[in-house]
Design a protein around this motif. Structure first.
Motif, PDB file in Angstrom:
ATOM      1  N   ALA A 181      11.085  12.520  -7.607  1.00 26.54           N
ATOM      2  CA  ALA A 181      11.182  13.850  -6.998  1.00 26.54           C
ATOM      3  C   ALA A 181      12.170  14.741  -7.746  1.00 26.54           C
ATOM      4  O   ALA A 181      12.305  15.911  -7.420  1.00 26.54           O
ATOM      5  N   SER A 182      12.861  14.176  -8.729  1.00 27.15           N
ATOM      6  CA  SER A 182      13.822  14.954  -9.507  1.00 27.15           C
ATOM      7  C   SER A 182      13.180  15.338 -10.836  1.00 27.15           C
ATOM      8  O   SER A 182      12.845  14.471 -11.650  1.00 27.15           O
ATOM      9  N   GLU A 231      13.298  11.431   4.231  1.00 25.67           N
ATOM     10  CA  GLU A 231      12.148  11.144   5.086  1.00 25.67           C
ATOM     11  C   GLU A 231      10.974  12.012   4.653  1.00 25.67           C
ATOM     12  O   GLU A 231      11.130  13.201   4.380  1.00 25.67           O
ATOM     13  N   GLY A 232       9.795  11.400   4.567  1.00 31.11           N
ATOM     14  CA  GLY A 232       8.601  12.091   4.089  1.00 31.11           C
ATOM     15  C   GLY A 232       8.281  11.787   2.635  1.00 31.11           C
ATOM     16  O   GLY A 232       7.146  11.996   2.197  1.00 31.11           O
ATOM     17  N   ASP A 233       9.276  11.297   1.883  1.00 34.52           N
ATOM     18  CA  ASP A 233       9.019  10.936   0.483  1.00 34.52           C
ATOM     19  C   ASP A 233       8.120   9.709   0.417  1.00 34.52           C
ATOM     20  O   ASP A 233       8.093   8.876   1.327  1.00 34.52           O
ATOM     21  N   GLY A 258       0.813  -1.214   0.000  1.00 31.75           N
ATOM     22  CA  GLY A 258       0.000   0.000   0.000  1.00 31.75           C
ATOM     23  C   GLY A 258       0.845   1.261   0.000  1.00 31.75           C
ATOM     24  O   GLY A 258       1.873   1.361  -0.674  1.00 31.75           O
ATOM     25  N   ASP A 259       0.414   2.237   0.801  1.00 31.12           N
ATOM     26  CA  ASP A 259       1.080   3.526   0.870  1.00 31.12           C
ATOM     27  C   ASP A 259       2.485   3.357   1.435  1.00 31.12           C
ATOM     28  O   ASP A 259       2.687   2.723   2.466  1.00 31.12           O
ATOM     29  N   LEU A 260       3.479   3.925   0.740  1.00 34.68           N
ATOM     30  CA  LEU A 260       4.880   3.737   1.136  1.00 34.68           C
ATOM     31  C   LEU A 260       5.521   5.089   1.424  1.00 34.68           C
ATOM     32  O   LEU A 260       6.387   5.568   0.686  1.00 34.68           O
ATOM     33  N   ARG A 261       5.079   5.719   2.494  1.00 40.58           N
ATOM     34  CA  ARG A 261       5.678   6.997   2.905  1.00 40.58           C
ATOM     35  C   ARG A 261       6.805   6.720   3.891  1.00 40.58           C
ATOM     36  O   ARG A 261       6.624   6.031   4.894  1.00 40.58           O
ATOM     37  N   GLN A 305      12.132   2.964   7.276  1.00 44.57           N
ATOM     38  CA  GLN A 305      10.868   2.561   7.889  1.00 44.57           C
ATOM     39  C   GLN A 305       9.750   3.326   7.188  1.00 44.57           C
ATOM     40  O   GLN A 305       9.789   4.555   7.085  1.00 44.57           O
ATOM     41  N   PHE A 306       8.741   2.575   6.692  1.00 37.82           N
ATOM     42  CA  PHE A 306       7.588   3.194   6.037  1.00 37.82           C
ATOM     43  C   PHE A 306       6.432   3.311   7.023  1.00 37.82           C
ATOM     44  O   PHE A 306       6.355   2.558   8.009  1.00 37.82           O
ATOM     45  N   ASP A 307       5.547   4.261   6.745  1.00 35.95           N
ATOM     46  CA  ASP A 307       4.404   4.513   7.622  1.00 35.95           C
ATOM     47  C   ASP A 307       3.532   3.257   7.736  1.00 35.95           C
ATOM     48  O   ASP A 307       2.986   2.780   6.734  1.00 35.95           O
ATOM     49  N   PRO A 308       3.362   2.708   8.961  1.00 34.21           N
ATOM     50  CA  PRO A 308       2.606   1.461   9.118  1.00 34.21           C
ATOM     51  C   PRO A 308       1.129   1.669   9.436  1.00 34.21           C
ATOM     52  O   PRO A 308       0.420   0.690   9.683  1.00 34.21           O
TER      53      PRO A 308
END
Length: 241
Positions: A173-174, A185-187, A10-13, A32-35
């Protein structure tokens, strides 16, 4: 050794990321991705598993009560048949009308016994079918919990070996005219994205140009000394290969 984002999580922030160039040991955290979303999914799957197990327990209890009642009814029906047989055995001692009445009672008792026996077997088959259905539901919930746990664990990327962290470029992001930018971090990453590399710097290869005048003295296995600007106080031993 390349460290990749998980393929199906899923979401990989990125919420934690090792510093570029930091030395790491095997098992140290790289990213570490947002769990949050996957933790919610895991909680839901665990709740479904608990519900499925509770349904199995309730079904077992209901089946046990129904079985006990059916066995009691069957025992009573068997007793009624034996009593009717005893009454019918006295036909030579009683009027014919009474004897016929006892025969009808025996036939009725035997019919009720067969019906009760059939009901017991039907209830057993029904209970087994319900139990199989609930077990399949429970097994499916077990698999879904295991998958959610694997997906959640995959959100933590660790170093597979000792080495030095090299954070890779986040090409999303480039921009076309922007300088290359590494992950931060945050990407948000995409499934399977290469986040970092952990090169093993216990041995390295140096590629260098040698003056024409010195080429004739270079041979295989010749010892050498390497000096690196980034390590002004260290001399690294080397061997020509």
């Amino acid at each position: 050794l390349t460290i990749n984002a998980p393929m199906s999580s899923g979401d990989l922030r990125i919420v934690k990321l090792a510093k570029n160039g930091a030395p790491v040991r095997k098992g140290d955290l790289i990213a570490q991705f947002d769990p949050t979303m996957l933790q919610r999914t895991l909680d839901d799957r665990r709740s479904e598993l608990r519900q499925a197990e509770a349904e199995i327990d309730r079904l077992r209890g209901d089946a046990r009560i129904r079985e006990e009642q059916d066995v009691t009814d069957l025992a009573k029906a068997r007793y009624d048949v034996e009593r009717a047989k005893l009454d019918a055995s006295t036909e030579d001692l009683i009027p014919r009308v009474e004897a016929e009445k006892f025969k009808l009672s025996l036939a009725d008792a035997e019919r009720r016994y067969r019906e009760t026996e059939g009901k017991l077997e039907a209830n057993r088959r029904g209970a087994d079918a319900d139990a199989d259905s609930r077990r399949q539901k429970r097994d499916k919930a077990v698999l879904e919990v295991a998958k959610a746990e694997r997906d959640l664990a995959a959100l933590t990327l660790v170093a597979p070996a000792d080495g030095t962290v090299s954070i890779l470029e986040n090409w999303r992001a480039s921009g076309m005219y922007d300088n290359e930018r590494e992950f931060r971090e945050g990407d948000r990453a995409w499934p399977g994205a290469a986040i970092a590399e952990v090169p093993d710097l216990s041995t390295v290869e140096v590629v260098a140009s040698i003056d024409e005048a010195d080429r004739g003295r270079v041979r295989k296995d010749l010892a050498g000394t390497i000096r690196v600007d980034a390590l002004p106080d260290r001399e690294l031993t080397a061997r020509v290969h």
